[in-house]
Design a protein around this motif. Structure first.
Motif, mmCIF file in Angstrom:
data_model
loop_
_atom_site.group_PDB
_atom_site.id
_atom_site.type_symbol
_atom_site.label_atom_id
_atom_site.label_comp_id
_atom_site.label_asym_id
_atom_site.label_seq_id
_atom_site.Cartn_x
_atom_site.Cartn_y
_atom_site.Cartn_z
ATOM 1 N N HIS A 48 39.474 90.657 -18.132
ATOM 2 C CA HIS A 48 38.263 91.164 -17.497
ATOM 3 C C HIS A 48 37.950 90.460 -16.174
ATOM 4 O O HIS A 48 36.822 90.531 -15.686
ATOM 5 C CB HIS A 48 37.083 91.017 -18.454
ATOM 6 N N SER A 49 38.944 89.837 -15.589
ATOM 7 C CA SER A 49 38.709 89.081 -14.357
ATOM 8 C C SER A 49 38.427 89.973 -13.147
ATOM 9 O O SER A 49 37.928 89.496 -12.136
ATOM 10 C CB SER A 49 39.898 88.166 -14.054
ATOM 11 N N GLU A 50 38.715 91.252 -13.260
ATOM 12 C CA GLU A 50 38.501 92.184 -12.144
ATOM 13 C C GLU A 50 37.073 92.734 -12.097
ATOM 14 O O GLU A 50 36.737 93.475 -11.188
ATOM 15 C CB GLU A 50 39.492 93.343 -12.225
ATOM 16 N N VAL A 51 36.239 92.360 -13.070
ATOM 17 C CA VAL A 51 34.850 92.831 -13.071
ATOM 18 C C VAL A 51 34.146 92.248 -11.854
ATOM 19 O O VAL A 51 34.235 91.056 -11.573
ATOM 20 C CB VAL A 51 34.126 92.406 -14.378
ATOM 21 N N LYS A 52 33.457 93.114 -11.134
ATOM 22 C CA LYS A 52 32.757 92.680 -9.921
ATOM 23 C C LYS A 52 31.630 91.711 -10.261
ATOM 24 O O LYS A 52 30.960 91.843 -11.273
ATOM 25 C CB LYS A 52 32.169 93.897 -9.182
ATOM 26 N N GLN A 53 31.426 90.755 -9.400
ATOM 27 C CA GLN A 53 30.427 89.703 -9.600
ATOM 28 C C GLN A 53 29.015 90.277 -9.711
ATOM 29 O O GLN A 53 28.156 89.692 -10.368
ATOM 30 C CB GLN A 53 30.513 88.718 -8.435
ATOM 31 N N ARG A 54 28.767 91.410 -9.099
ATOM 32 C CA ARG A 54 27.431 92.023 -9.103
ATOM 33 C C ARG A 54 27.251 93.059 -10.223
ATOM 34 O O ARG A 54 26.208 93.696 -10.323
ATOM 35 C CB ARG A 54 27.164 92.696 -7.763
#
Length: 83
Positions: A48-54
């Motif tokens: 899930h590292s591609e989930v956007k920070q926002r």
């Protein structure tokens, strides 16, 4: 070390805290199986590292899911995981 402290949001701190809790829980497992738990933990977080920070709702959902998963895998009856 540069001595510069990094400011993290509350959600970032929660994610890092969950990551650390997972590795602490892995310490309680049989020594021969700890590498399996370590690999499993890393795989779950990298997935899930591609989930956007926002993307707060997704991150909060993943945190809740991760905490439930931690509760399950922390159980003494779970001795090993398969990656």
């Amino acid at each position: 070390m540069s001595g510069v402290s990094v400011r993290r949001s509350g959600l970032q701190q929660e994610v890092l805290g969950l990551y650390r809790q997972c590795f602490r829980a892995a310490r309680l497992k049989p020594e021969a199986n700890r590498p399996h738990f370590h690999a499993f933990i890393r795989m779950q977080f990298r997935k899930h590292s591609e989930v956007k920070q926002r993307d707060f709702s997704t991150i909060e959902y993943l945190l809740r899911t991760g905490k439930r998963q931690l509760d399950v895998y922390s159980s003494p009856s779970i001795e090993d995981v398969t990656v």
